[in-house]
Design a protein around this motif. Sequence first.
Motif, PDB file in Angstrom:
ATOM      1  N   THR A 246       0.948  -1.145  -0.149  1.00 30.01           N
ATOM      2  CA  THR A 246      -0.028  -0.049   0.051  1.00 30.01           C
ATOM      3  C   THR A 246       1.091   1.270  -0.094  1.00 30.01           C
ATOM      4  N   PRO A 247       0.311   2.448  -0.295  1.00 25.33           N
ATOM      5  CA  PRO A 247       1.076   3.690  -0.301  1.00 25.33           C
ATOM      6  C   PRO A 247       1.905   3.860   1.143  1.00 25.33           C
ATOM      7  N   SER A 248       0.957   3.568   1.931  1.00 22.86           N
ATOM      8  CA  SER A 248       1.548   3.873   3.496  1.00 22.86           C
ATOM      9  C   SER A 248       2.576   2.919   3.837  1.00 22.86           C
TER      10      SER A 248
ATOM     11  N   LEU B 268       4.666   1.703   1.622  1.00 21.18           N
ATOM     12  CA  LEU B 268       5.938   1.971   0.913  1.00 21.18           C
ATOM     13  C   LEU B 268       6.512   3.494   1.559  1.00 21.18           C
ATOM     14  N   ALA B 269       5.642   4.370   2.277  1.00 21.60           N
ATOM     15  CA  ALA B 269       6.031   5.408   2.884  1.00 21.60           C
ATOM     16  C   ALA B 269       6.924   4.943   4.058  1.00 21.60           C
TER      17      ALA B 269
ATOM     18  N   LEU C 222       5.453   9.845  -3.144  1.00 24.82           N
ATOM     19  CA  LEU C 222       4.610   8.989  -3.594  1.00 24.82           C
ATOM     20  C   LEU C 222       3.016   9.252  -3.677  1.00 24.82           C
ATOM     21  N   THR C 223       3.095  10.455  -4.289  1.00 28.46           N
ATOM     22  CA  THR C 223       1.500  11.030  -4.617  1.00 28.46           C
ATOM     23  C   THR C 223       0.821  10.194  -5.507  1.00 28.46           C
ATOM     24  N   ASN C 224       1.890   9.715  -6.546  1.00 25.22           N
ATOM     25  CA  ASN C 224       1.221   9.168  -7.975  1.00 25.22           C
ATOM     26  C   ASN C 224       1.043   7.562  -7.695  1.00 25.22           C
ATOM     27  N   ALA C 225       0.806   7.316  -6.513  1.00 23.13           N
ATOM     28  CA  ALA C 225       0.692   5.582  -6.033  1.00 23.13           C
ATOM     29  C   ALA C 225      -0.301   4.900  -7.062  1.00 23.13           C
TER      30      ALA C 225
ATOM     31  N   HIS D 149       8.236   6.464  -8.972  1.00 18.68           N
ATOM     32  CA  HIS D 149       8.381   7.285  -7.946  1.00 18.68           C
ATOM     33  C   HIS D 149      10.128   7.767  -8.035  1.00 18.68           C
TER      34      HIS D 149
END
Length: 160
Positions: free
Chosen positions: A14-16, A18-19, A32-35, A41
Amino acid sequence: MSYGLHVYCAQPLTPSQLADVMDAIDGLRADLTNAGPAASHEIERAVRGKYDHLARLDGPLCVEAEDLPDAVRAAAVGITTTYELNCPSSPAVRVRLTNQVARGIGKVAQGVVYDPQEDAVTWPRGGTRKFTASNETLIEVVDLKWYIRREDRPDDLPGV
């Protein structure tokens, strides 16, 4: 000259998640805004108070079992997703940090890190399989269906 790594895993992060991988490594940041599927990225590292390009992360990308390198097929099972990391090969700190990012993704996604330059799985050592893969056939998933005669089924068996 660039250096590339692939992280093969069973499902995308998930994007979170990955963050969280990026936050766990000091001095890194990523947009990571364009997940989403097949996203790209930019990963940057802190250098003397400014941020400099470290690597490009592409993914998650779908991958078929027949497209997996032999080293990955022998090291892991159920692979459906890959992330690709590319960085300039100098200075060496970029390669080291890119390896850290790849291992972080692999750890969270329970995957393996594949180095195409060496044609080998570099993390985890020995892969994730707990058994040796057979080279005779490539079976990723086995579907089992159970049948029972109506007169032999217990009364509390649902759905029959």
